[in-house]
Design a protein around this motif. Structure first.
Motif, PDB file in Angstrom:
ATOM      1  N   ILE A 193       0.917  -1.120  -0.107  1.00  0.00           N
ATOM      2  CA  ILE A 193       0.184   0.061  -0.091  1.00  0.00           C
ATOM      3  C   ILE A 193       0.785   1.161  -0.057  1.00  0.00           C
ATOM      4  N   TRP A 194       0.710   1.961  -1.137  1.00  0.00           N
ATOM      5  CA  TRP A 194       1.539   3.221  -1.227  1.00  0.00           C
ATOM      6  C   TRP A 194       0.742   4.480  -0.810  1.00  0.00           C
ATOM      7  N   GLN A 195       1.165   5.340   0.210  1.00  0.00           N
ATOM      8  CA  GLN A 195       0.586   6.575   0.462  1.00  0.00           C
ATOM      9  C   GLN A 195       0.900   7.788  -0.453  1.00  0.00           C
ATOM     10  N   GLY A 196       0.086   7.594  -1.628  1.00  0.00           N
ATOM     11  CA  GLY A 196       0.169   8.421  -2.344  1.00  0.00           C
ATOM     12  C   GLY A 196      -0.420   9.856  -2.452  1.00  0.00           C
ATOM     13  N   PRO A 197      -0.266  10.596  -3.257  1.00  0.00           N
ATOM     14  CA  PRO A 197      -0.918  12.169  -3.090  1.00  0.00           C
ATOM     15  C   PRO A 197      -2.343  12.069  -2.997  1.00  0.00           C
ATOM     16  N   ALA A 198      -2.993  11.143  -3.517  1.00  0.00           N
ATOM     17  CA  ALA A 198      -4.440  10.946  -3.543  1.00  0.00           C
ATOM     18  C   ALA A 198      -5.010   9.889  -2.461  1.00  0.00           C
ATOM     19  N   GLY A 199      -4.046   9.536  -1.614  1.00  0.00           N
ATOM     20  CA  GLY A 199      -4.331   8.743  -0.630  1.00  0.00           C
ATOM     21  C   GLY A 199      -3.781   7.174  -0.902  1.00  0.00           C
ATOM     22  N   PRO A 200      -4.208   6.408  -0.128  1.00  0.00           N
ATOM     23  CA  PRO A 200      -3.667   4.946  -0.025  1.00  0.00           C
ATOM     24  C   PRO A 200      -3.916   4.326  -1.231  1.00  0.00           C
ATOM     25  N   MET A 201      -3.042   3.604  -2.056  1.00  0.00           N
ATOM     26  CA  MET A 201      -3.055   2.928  -3.307  1.00  0.00           C
ATOM     27  C   MET A 201      -2.528   1.671  -3.077  1.00  0.00           C
ATOM     28  N   ALA A 202      -3.385   0.581  -3.141  1.00  0.00           N
ATOM     29  CA  ALA A 202      -3.092  -0.866  -2.967  1.00  0.00           C
ATOM     30  C   ALA A 202      -2.757  -1.586  -4.230  1.00  0.00           C
ATOM     31  N   VAL A 203      -1.683  -2.381  -4.231  1.00  0.00           N
ATOM     32  CA  VAL A 203      -1.231  -3.239  -5.174  1.00  0.00           C
ATOM     33  C   VAL A 203      -2.521  -4.120  -5.557  1.00  0.00           C
ATOM     34  N   PRO A 204      -3.042  -4.357  -6.931  1.00  0.00           N
ATOM     35  CA  PRO A 204      -4.120  -5.379  -7.093  1.00  0.00           C
ATOM     36  C   PRO A 204      -3.957  -6.397  -6.334  1.00  0.00           C
ATOM     37  N   GLU A 205      -4.985  -7.095  -5.809  1.00  0.00           N
ATOM     38  CA  GLU A 205      -4.955  -8.243  -5.000  1.00  0.00           C
ATOM     39  C   GLU A 205      -4.611  -9.659  -5.516  1.00  0.00           C
ATOM     40  N   VAL A 206      -4.956  -9.529  -6.991  1.00  0.00           N
ATOM     41  CA  VAL A 206      -4.518 -10.699  -7.583  1.00  0.00           C
ATOM     42  C   VAL A 206      -2.968 -11.249  -7.414  1.00  0.00           C
ATOM     43  N   LEU A 207      -2.407 -10.053  -7.779  1.00  0.00           N
ATOM     44  CA  LEU A 207      -0.742 -10.134  -7.774  1.00  0.00           C
ATOM     45  C   LEU A 207      -0.159 -10.515  -6.535  1.00  0.00           C
ATOM     46  N   LEU A 208      -1.011 -10.466  -5.340  1.00  0.00           N
ATOM     47  CA  LEU A 208      -0.425 -10.908  -3.936  1.00  0.00           C
ATOM     48  C   LEU A 208      -0.772 -12.581  -3.821  1.00  0.00           C
ATOM     49  N   GLY A 209      -1.668 -13.114  -4.490  1.00  0.00           N
ATOM     50  CA  GLY A 209      -2.015 -14.240  -4.032  1.00  0.00           C
ATOM     51  C   GLY A 209      -1.321 -15.489  -4.451  1.00  0.00           C
ATOM     52  N   GLY A 210      -0.218 -15.339  -5.233  1.00  0.00           N
ATOM     53  CA  GLY A 210       0.667 -16.431  -5.521  1.00  0.00           C
ATOM     54  C   GLY A 210      -0.025 -17.485  -6.752  1.00  0.00           C
ATOM     55  N   HIS A 211      -1.153 -17.152  -7.214  1.00  0.00           N
ATOM     56  CA  HIS A 211      -1.686 -18.248  -8.219  1.00  0.00           C
ATOM     57  C   HIS A 211      -1.123 -17.582  -9.416  1.00  0.00           C
ATOM     58  N   HIS A 212      -0.539 -18.580 -10.208  1.00  0.00           N
ATOM     59  CA  HIS A 212       0.192 -18.277 -11.324  1.00  0.00           C
ATOM     60  C   HIS A 212      -0.537 -17.994 -12.297  1.00  0.00           C
ATOM     61  N   GLU A 213      -1.550 -18.920 -12.470  1.00  0.00           N
ATOM     62  CA  GLU A 213      -2.650 -18.917 -13.882  1.00  0.00           C
ATOM     63  C   GLU A 213      -3.414 -17.580 -13.718  1.00  0.00           C
ATOM     64  N   ARG A 214      -3.802 -17.342 -12.452  1.00  0.00           N
ATOM     65  CA  ARG A 214      -4.831 -16.064 -12.169  1.00  0.00           C
ATOM     66  C   ARG A 214      -3.927 -14.775 -12.491  1.00  0.00           C
ATOM     67  N   ILE A 215      -2.855 -14.895 -11.869  1.00  0.00           N
ATOM     68  CA  ILE A 215      -1.883 -13.674 -12.280  1.00  0.00           C
ATOM     69  C   ILE A 215      -1.364 -13.672 -13.922  1.00  0.00           C
ATOM     70  N   ALA A 216      -1.375 -14.634 -14.419  1.00  0.00           N
ATOM     71  CA  ALA A 216      -1.145 -14.616 -15.968  1.00  0.00           C
ATOM     72  C   ALA A 216      -2.064 -14.128 -16.556  1.00  0.00           C
ATOM     73  N   ARG A 217      -3.513 -14.449 -16.297  1.00  0.00           N
ATOM     74  CA  ARG A 217      -4.665 -14.153 -16.980  1.00  0.00           C
ATOM     75  C   ARG A 217      -4.755 -12.710 -16.632  1.00  0.00           C
ATOM     76  N   TYR A 218      -4.613 -12.435 -15.475  1.00  0.00           N
ATOM     77  CA  TYR A 218      -4.823 -10.766 -15.168  1.00  0.00           C
ATOM     78  C   TYR A 218      -3.704  -9.677 -15.909  1.00  0.00           C
ATOM     79  N   ARG A 219      -2.730 -10.335 -16.006  1.00  0.00           N
ATOM     80  CA  ARG A 219      -1.615  -9.440 -16.765  1.00  0.00           C
ATOM     81  C   ARG A 219      -2.211  -9.399 -18.436  1.00  0.00           C
TER      82      ARG A 219
END
Length: 258
Positions: A193-219
């Motif tokens: 979570i980055w505290q940016g100029p517009a407030g907290p900005m989170a990394v897309p949750e799918v990238l944090l799950g470790g599920h390679h197929e879902r990550i590949a599809r998301y990308r």
């Protein structure tokens, strides 16, 4: 692979060869580059390489004779057979647009002679007699061909094995066939979570799950969406080549409804 660069400003290349990750290619000799200054082959105390244009007009034009002598000297240094002569390339606004496919072809070649023009341009007679190809970076004009030459050398070097830290890095670049010629997807790194100029900005949750197929599809979907929005021509080209699958089409149709 060897590139000879004809330039009035060889000093511009010094930091380029010693900085960044691509320096590995130049320092190791994987990409050999020799710089040639046509001023060294000019006549007179002032080593003049340019003159006023016939017919009038602003600016100065690079003279054919110093360029010709310079080219002859580098040809002798390369010691090539006539049938294996490296092509002479001029960076020019009228040249073919450089793209990933073109860079890949140069990366598979033995090199070239790169001519960097200056001022109002080069005497057309030298171009007609000596230049094999002309290349442009886009629909704009630079002060000289040196920046364009560095762009080509940089793009070629990073495609060669052993230059990038991760051999697969360039395969995820925009325009690469591994991405079906589409734009690359966005990237994220720490913190989550980055505290940016517009407030907290989170990394897309799918990238944090470790599920390679879902990550590949998301990308893949991010790549499709970005390309459809910014470069629809690339998307249509990929579709014409049969690179857009049923799941891709379904995602794109759904995206239009949102």
């Amino acid at each position: 692979m060897r590139f000879d660069v004809i330039t009035l400003f060889p000093e511009l290349f010094a930091p380029f060869f010693t900085s960044g990750i691509n320096r590995r290619a130049f320092e190791s000799g994987l990409v050999e580059v020799k710089l040639w200054n046509p001023r060294d082959f000019a006549d007179g105390n002032y080593r003049r390489v340019d003159d006023r244009p016939f017919g009038g007009g602003p600016g100065m034009v690079m003279m054919a004779e110093p360029l010709w002598r310079c080219l002859q000297a580098l040809r002798a240094d390369r010691n090539e057979a006539d049938e294996a002569r490296a092509p002479v390339v001029l960076f020019s606004p009228i040249g073919e647009r450089l793209d990933h496919a073109g860079v890949s072809r140069w990366a598979d070649s033995a090199g070239a002679v790169l001519v960097c023009g200056r001022y109002e341009g080069i005497d057309q007679r030298f171009i007609d007699a000596c230049v094999d190809r002309q290349i442009s970076l886009g629909d704009f004009v630079l002060s000289g061909g040196e920046v364009a030459a560095m762009a080509l050398l940089d793009a070629v070097a990073r495609l060669l094995p052993g230059v990038l830290g991760d051999e697969g890095s360039h395969q995820q670049d925009s325009f690469n066939p591994a991405l079906d010629g589409l734009l690359d997807s966005p990237h994220h790194t720490r913190p989550e979570i980055w505290q940016g100029p517009a407030g907290p900005m989170a990394v897309p949750e799918v990238l944090l799950g470790g599920h390679h197929e879902r990550i590949a599809r998301y990308r893949r979907e991010q790549s499709l969406a970005l390309t459809a929005r910014l470069r629809p021509d690339l998307l249509e080209q990929a579709r014409a080549q049969g690179r857009i699958g049923a799941a891709d089409d379904a995602f794109l149709r759904q995206s239009k409804k949102l």
